[in-house]
Design a protein around this motif. Structure first.
Motif, PDB file in Angstrom:
ATOM      1  N   LYS A  52       0.830  -1.211   0.000  1.00  0.00           N
ATOM      2  CA  LYS A  52       0.000   0.000   0.000  1.00  0.00           C
ATOM      3  C   LYS A  52       0.861   1.256   0.000  1.00  0.00           C
ATOM      4  N   ASN A  53       1.980   1.215   0.675  1.00  0.00           N
ATOM      5  CA  ASN A  53       2.829   2.398   0.825  1.00  0.00           C
ATOM      6  C   ASN A  53       4.045   2.393  -0.085  1.00  0.00           C
ATOM      7  N   LYS A  54       4.111   1.463  -1.029  1.00  0.00           N
ATOM      8  CA  LYS A  54       5.256   1.342  -1.930  1.00  0.00           C
ATOM      9  C   LYS A  54       6.558   1.385  -1.126  1.00  0.00           C
ATOM     10  N   ALA A  55       6.614   0.520  -0.135  1.00  0.00           N
ATOM     11  CA  ALA A  55       7.726   0.519   0.814  1.00  0.00           C
ATOM     12  C   ALA A  55       8.427  -0.838   0.808  1.00  0.00           C
ATOM     13  N   PHE A  56       9.466  -0.944   1.596  1.00  0.00           N
ATOM     14  CA  PHE A  56      10.211  -2.192   1.736  1.00  0.00           C
ATOM     15  C   PHE A  56      10.730  -2.287   3.163  1.00  0.00           C
ATOM     16  N   LEU A  57      11.111  -3.487   3.555  1.00  0.00           N
ATOM     17  CA  LEU A  57      11.686  -3.692   4.879  1.00  0.00           C
ATOM     18  C   LEU A  57      13.150  -3.289   4.881  1.00  0.00           C
ATOM     19  N   ALA A  58      13.613  -2.754   5.980  1.00  0.00           N
ATOM     20  CA  ALA A  58      15.016  -2.386   6.134  1.00  0.00           C
ATOM     21  C   ALA A  58      15.423  -2.608   7.584  1.00  0.00           C
ATOM     22  N   SER A  59      16.702  -2.691   7.820  1.00  0.00           N
ATOM     23  CA  SER A  59      17.224  -2.896   9.174  1.00  0.00           C
ATOM     24  C   SER A  59      17.963  -1.658   9.645  1.00  0.00           C
ATOM     25  N   PHE A  60      17.874  -1.394  10.947  1.00  0.00           N
ATOM     26  CA  PHE A  60      18.645  -0.311  11.538  1.00  0.00           C
ATOM     27  C   PHE A  60      20.097  -0.741  11.668  1.00  0.00           C
ATOM     28  N   VAL A  61      21.006   0.098  11.202  1.00  0.00           N
ATOM     29  CA  VAL A  61      22.433  -0.139  11.359  1.00  0.00           C
ATOM     30  C   VAL A  61      22.917   0.592  12.611  1.00  0.00           C
ATOM     31  N   CYS A  62      22.308   1.754  12.865  1.00  0.00           N
ATOM     32  CA  CYS A  62      22.702   2.586  13.999  1.00  0.00           C
ATOM     33  C   CYS A  62      21.479   3.341  14.506  1.00  0.00           C
ATOM     34  N   ASN A  63      21.319   3.409  15.811  1.00  0.00           N
ATOM     35  CA  ASN A  63      20.260   4.201  16.436  1.00  0.00           C
ATOM     36  C   ASN A  63      20.883   4.851  17.665  1.00  0.00           C
ATOM     37  N   ARG A  64      21.245   6.121  17.534  1.00  0.00           N
ATOM     38  CA  ARG A  64      21.978   6.816  18.590  1.00  0.00           C
ATOM     39  C   ARG A  64      21.189   8.033  19.061  1.00  0.00           C
ATOM     40  N   GLU A  65      20.997   8.159  20.353  1.00  0.00           N
ATOM     41  CA  GLU A  65      20.295   9.295  20.942  1.00  0.00           C
ATOM     42  C   GLU A  65      21.160  10.536  20.814  1.00  0.00           C
ATOM     43  N   LEU A  66      20.620  11.603  20.235  1.00  0.00           N
ATOM     44  CA  LEU A  66      21.346  12.861  20.105  1.00  0.00           C
ATOM     45  C   LEU A  66      20.948  13.840  21.205  1.00  0.00           C
TER      46      LEU A  66
ATOM     47  N   THR B  19      15.617  13.122  20.212  1.00  0.00           N
ATOM     48  CA  THR B  19      16.062  13.227  18.828  1.00  0.00           C
ATOM     49  C   THR B  19      17.138  12.174  18.630  1.00  0.00           C
ATOM     50  N   CYS B  20      16.942  11.343  17.616  1.00  0.00           N
ATOM     51  CA  CYS B  20      17.875  10.239  17.377  1.00  0.00           C
ATOM     52  C   CYS B  20      18.526  10.361  16.004  1.00  0.00           C
ATOM     53  N   HIS B  21      19.738   9.855  15.910  1.00  0.00           N
ATOM     54  CA  HIS B  21      20.415   9.675  14.631  1.00  0.00           C
ATOM     55  C   HIS B  21      20.215   8.212  14.279  1.00  0.00           C
ATOM     56  N   ILE B  22      19.599   7.951  13.116  1.00  0.00           N
ATOM     57  CA  ILE B  22      19.310   6.577  12.708  1.00  0.00           C
ATOM     58  C   ILE B  22      19.912   6.330  11.341  1.00  0.00           C
ATOM     59  N   GLU B  23      20.599   5.208  11.194  1.00  0.00           N
ATOM     60  CA  GLU B  23      21.111   4.769   9.899  1.00  0.00           C
ATOM     61  C   GLU B  23      20.397   3.478   9.540  1.00  0.00           C
ATOM     62  N   VAL B  24      19.976   3.388   8.283  1.00  0.00           N
ATOM     63  CA  VAL B  24      19.193   2.249   7.811  1.00  0.00           C
ATOM     64  C   VAL B  24      19.922   1.562   6.666  1.00  0.00           C
ATOM     65  N   ALA B  25      19.961   0.227   6.686  1.00  0.00           N
ATOM     66  CA  ALA B  25      20.524  -0.550   5.582  1.00  0.00           C
ATOM     67  C   ALA B  25      19.427  -0.737   4.534  1.00  0.00           C
ATOM     68  N   LEU B  26      19.653  -0.237   3.328  1.00  0.00           N
ATOM     69  CA  LEU B  26      18.666  -0.340   2.262  1.00  0.00           C
ATOM     70  C   LEU B  26      18.793  -1.676   1.543  1.00  0.00           C
ATOM     71  N   GLU B  27      17.683  -2.124   0.961  1.00  0.00           N
ATOM     72  CA  GLU B  27      17.704  -3.332   0.145  1.00  0.00           C
ATOM     73  C   GLU B  27      18.526  -3.070  -1.117  1.00  0.00           C
ATOM     74  N   PRO B  28      19.168  -4.095  -1.678  1.00  0.00           N
ATOM     75  CA  PRO B  28      19.878  -3.903  -2.949  1.00  0.00           C
ATOM     76  C   PRO B  28      18.922  -3.346  -4.009  1.00  0.00           C
ATOM     77  N   GLY B  29      19.369  -2.358  -4.745  1.00  0.00           N
ATOM     78  CA  GLY B  29      18.547  -1.732  -5.765  1.00  0.00           C
ATOM     79  C   GLY B  29      17.695  -0.589  -5.255  1.00  0.00           C
TER      80      GLY B  29
ATOM     81  N   ASP C 217      13.447  12.046   1.338  1.00  0.00           N
ATOM     82  CA  ASP C 217      12.632  10.831   1.382  1.00  0.00           C
ATOM     83  C   ASP C 217      12.167  10.590   2.807  1.00  0.00           C
ATOM     84  N   HIS C 218      11.074   9.875   2.963  1.00  0.00           N
ATOM     85  CA  HIS C 218      10.494   9.622   4.280  1.00  0.00           C
ATOM     86  C   HIS C 218      10.859   8.236   4.785  1.00  0.00           C
ATOM     87  N   LEU C 219      10.909   8.129   6.084  1.00  0.00           N
ATOM     88  CA  LEU C 219      11.124   6.857   6.754  1.00  0.00           C
ATOM     89  C   LEU C 219       9.888   6.576   7.589  1.00  0.00           C
TER      90      LEU C 219
END
Length: 136
Positions: free
Chosen positions: A34-48, A56-66, A73-75
């Motif tokens: 419905k949301n044209k989305a995909f699953l991803a994993s957090f690589v980093c989640n650090r409280e700022l 307020t957090c700094h979050i890094e996400v591992a994207l799917e190949p492609g 962009d929204h998360l």
């Protein structure tokens, strides 16, 4: 239509595991499609910044190949209703915690976000398919 079935205690362990897995997979699939989305994993989640009622957090996400990310962009985060909320609703509606139900829609069943005409544990329906915390 809601049809009450046997309780989860009457299901075999294998049937119960299949119901839980299928419920989660269906919920994820419907939400992602419905949301044209995909699953991803957090690589980093650090409280700022952490204040009393805000963080307020700094979050890094591992994207799917492609997949790609562009600035702006929204998360989105897909979650479940908390166990306490689901338990409270089951209690309020006078259902056992292990109730099994079958759901059906008289019209437009293709638009259903929940599996229809098959046994589902009511806990999973309330946890993954129904928004229980949004004000009316």
């Amino acid at each position: 239509a809601l049809h009450l079935g046997k309780s989860a205690m009457e299901l075999t362990e294998h049937e119960s595991e299949l119901l839980m897995d299928e419920s989660l997979e269906r919920a994820q699939h419907c939400f992602l499609k419905k949301n044209k989305a995909f699953l991803a994993s957090f690589v980093c989640n650090r409280e700022l910044v952490a204040l009393d009622e805000r963080s307020t957090c700094h979050i890094e996400v591992a994207l799917e190949p492609g997949s790609s990310y562009r600035v702006g962009d929204h998360l989105g985060v897909w979650g479940a209703n908390p166990d306490e909320v689901v338990a409270d609703y089951l209690s309020y509606l006078n259902f056992d915690i292990d109730a099994v139900v079958t759901l059906d829609l008289p019209e437009n069943p293709r638009q259903a976000l929940v599996p229809l005409r098959k046994p589902l544990d009511l806990w999973s329906v309330l946890a993954y398919y129904v928004e229980l915390q949004q004000p009316a």
